[in-house]
Design a protein around this motif. Sequence first.
Motif, PDB file in Angstrom:
ATOM      1  N   GLU A   1      -4.100  -6.200  -9.758  1.00 21.79           N
ATOM      2  CA  GLU A   1      -2.932  -5.500  -9.223  1.00 21.79           C
ATOM      3  C   GLU A   1      -2.122  -6.378  -8.278  1.00 21.79           C
ATOM      4  O   GLU A   1      -2.652  -7.291  -7.645  1.00 21.79           O
ATOM      5  CB  GLU A   1      -3.348  -4.244  -8.454  1.00 21.79           C
ATOM      6  CG  GLU A   1      -3.857  -3.110  -9.302  1.00 21.79           C
ATOM      7  CD  GLU A   1      -4.155  -1.870  -8.469  1.00 21.79           C
ATOM      8  OE1 GLU A   1      -4.194  -0.781  -9.060  1.00 21.79           O
ATOM      9  OE2 GLU A   1      -4.343  -1.989  -7.232  1.00 21.79           O
ATOM     10  N   VAL A   2      -0.835  -6.053  -8.172  1.00 20.35           N
ATOM     11  CA  VAL A   2       0.020  -6.550  -7.098  1.00 20.35           C
ATOM     12  C   VAL A   2       0.218  -5.397  -6.132  1.00 20.35           C
ATOM     13  O   VAL A   2       0.700  -4.324  -6.508  1.00 20.35           O
ATOM     14  CB  VAL A   2       1.381  -7.032  -7.634  1.00 20.35           C
ATOM     15  CG1 VAL A   2       2.339  -7.307  -6.476  1.00 20.35           C
ATOM     16  CG2 VAL A   2       1.217  -8.296  -8.467  1.00 20.35           C
ATOM     17  N   GLY A   3      -0.188  -5.595  -4.904  1.00 17.20           N
ATOM     18  CA  GLY A   3       0.018  -4.595  -3.862  1.00 17.20           C
ATOM     19  C   GLY A   3       1.166  -5.029  -2.962  1.00 17.20           C
ATOM     20  O   GLY A   3       1.198  -6.175  -2.515  1.00 17.20           O
ATOM     21  N   ILE A   4       2.104  -4.132  -2.709  1.00 12.98           N
ATOM     22  CA  ILE A   4       3.282  -4.452  -1.907  1.00 12.98           C
ATOM     23  C   ILE A   4       3.246  -3.652  -0.616  1.00 12.98           C
ATOM     24  O   ILE A   4       3.104  -2.424  -0.641  1.00 12.98           O
ATOM     25  CB  ILE A   4       4.576  -4.130  -2.666  1.00 12.98           C
ATOM     26  CG1 ILE A   4       4.622  -4.898  -3.990  1.00 12.98           C
ATOM     27  CG2 ILE A   4       5.804  -4.476  -1.830  1.00 12.98           C
ATOM     28  CD1 ILE A   4       5.719  -4.442  -4.904  1.00 12.98           C
ATOM     29  N   LEU A   5       3.381  -4.347   0.491  1.00 11.80           N
ATOM     30  CA  LEU A   5       3.461  -3.695   1.794  1.00 11.80           C
ATOM     31  C   LEU A   5       4.895  -3.781   2.294  1.00 11.80           C
ATOM     32  O   LEU A   5       5.373  -4.844   2.684  1.00 11.80           O
ATOM     33  CB  LEU A   5       2.517  -4.366   2.795  1.00 11.80           C
ATOM     34  CG  LEU A   5       1.028  -4.270   2.499  1.00 11.80           C
ATOM     35  CD1 LEU A   5       0.231  -5.008   3.580  1.00 11.80           C
ATOM     36  CD2 LEU A   5       0.573  -2.823   2.419  1.00 11.80           C
ATOM     37  N   ASN A   6       5.602  -2.656   2.224  1.00 10.96           N
ATOM     38  CA  ASN A   6       6.960  -2.573   2.752  1.00 10.96           C
ATOM     39  C   ASN A   6       6.826  -2.183   4.226  1.00 10.96           C
ATOM     40  O   ASN A   6       6.721  -1.009   4.566  1.00 10.96           O
ATOM     41  CB  ASN A   6       7.763  -1.535   1.977  1.00 10.96           C
ATOM     42  CG  ASN A   6       9.196  -1.461   2.438  1.00 10.96           C
ATOM     43  OD1 ASN A   6       9.626  -2.231   3.285  1.00 10.96           O
ATOM     44  ND2 ASN A   6       9.942  -0.523   1.899  1.00 10.96           N
ATOM     45  N   ARG A   7       6.863  -3.161   5.076  1.00  7.11           N
ATOM     46  CA  ARG A   7       6.298  -3.139   6.431  1.00  7.11           C
ATOM     47  C   ARG A   7       4.784  -3.191   6.258  1.00  7.11           C
ATOM     48  O   ARG A   7       4.251  -2.824   5.222  1.00  7.11           O
ATOM     49  CB  ARG A   7       6.747  -1.934   7.259  1.00  7.11           C
ATOM     50  CG  ARG A   7       8.252  -1.903   7.513  1.00  7.11           C
ATOM     51  CD  ARG A   7       8.591  -0.864   8.579  1.00  7.11           C
ATOM     52  NE  ARG A   7      10.014  -0.739   8.784  1.00  7.11           N
ATOM     53  CZ  ARG A   7      10.711  -1.508   9.613  1.00  7.11           C
ATOM     54  NH1 ARG A   7      10.098  -2.475  10.276  1.00  7.11           N
ATOM     55  NH2 ARG A   7      12.002  -1.327   9.757  1.00  7.11           N
ATOM     56  N   SER A   8       4.108  -3.648   7.262  1.00  3.38           N
ATOM     57  CA  SER A   8       2.713  -4.026   7.026  1.00  3.38           C
ATOM     58  C   SER A   8       1.903  -3.973   8.314  1.00  3.38           C
ATOM     59  O   SER A   8       2.349  -3.435   9.333  1.00  3.38           O
ATOM     60  CB  SER A   8       2.677  -5.451   6.463  1.00  3.38           C
ATOM     61  OG  SER A   8       3.089  -6.372   7.472  1.00  3.38           O
TER      62      SER A   8
END
Length: 286
Positions: free
Chosen positions: A117-124
Amino acid sequence: MNLNRYKITGNERINLNDYPTTENKSHDNEKIRDEIIPPLVDRLKDLHLRMNAEEKHGVLVVLQALDAAGKDESISYIFSNLNPQGLKTTTLGKPTEEEMKHDYLWRLHDALPARGEVGILNRSHYEEVIAPRIHDVLLEGDYPEGTDENTIWPFRFEQIRNYEKYLHENNFHIVKFFFNMSKHEQKERLLERMKDPDKQWEFSFSDVEEREYWDDYQKVFEEMLNETATDYAPWYVLPADDEWHSRRLVNEIMVDLLERLDPKYPEMTGEDKEKLEEYIKRLESE
């Protein structure tokens, strides 16, 4: 394109002012949007499908910036094209009451990608070394023994570096994008949102209120980049005033990372391959 010019690995300290907010690419917007980005997206989609099928590596993407810098648009124009089964997007906003009862990295756990998977953190998790410094909102229980309002930040930087190293050593690769936007450009984008009824839903009054702390944010961002950029989890500083150019860079950097991982579709061997041939003949003979 030389992607290393945007890359920070912590090998030497940087001054954020040395990284431009624009490379005067706005006049190329149509060409970048219509001619350059589409084949990059196609290449990224292919690599992502291979990675998703292989289930060997995971990728964690960190998007960090002030409001209106282009994080949401990068998700919309680039990452939304990927296979949803191998994509996970999470926004880490203000901690909830439940999250505040735990350590500050606890809420990151559910946002992490699985292998493939690619996990995206929009703010983190980087919000935890930004907002609390600007607004002094840490609780007494947030301070490790022997730390205070000054020494806690080097402590947290070290913890984040160690946590990201742990993820990397377990085949979860981290790429971090900082959208470097000028104060003038943010003003123009916020005004556009505020004046356009179709975009007012994107606007928050806090967006304008936070501009009062602009200089403080720039100092905190610079220290964050210097203290948490590593070879295994680099930061990329994007010229965010150039919206389409920044999206192109995000795409190119992602393609570069996945090409280095070189994911491959699994191949059937042995009994499974023999069974596959048998089932092909069965269906063909119907």
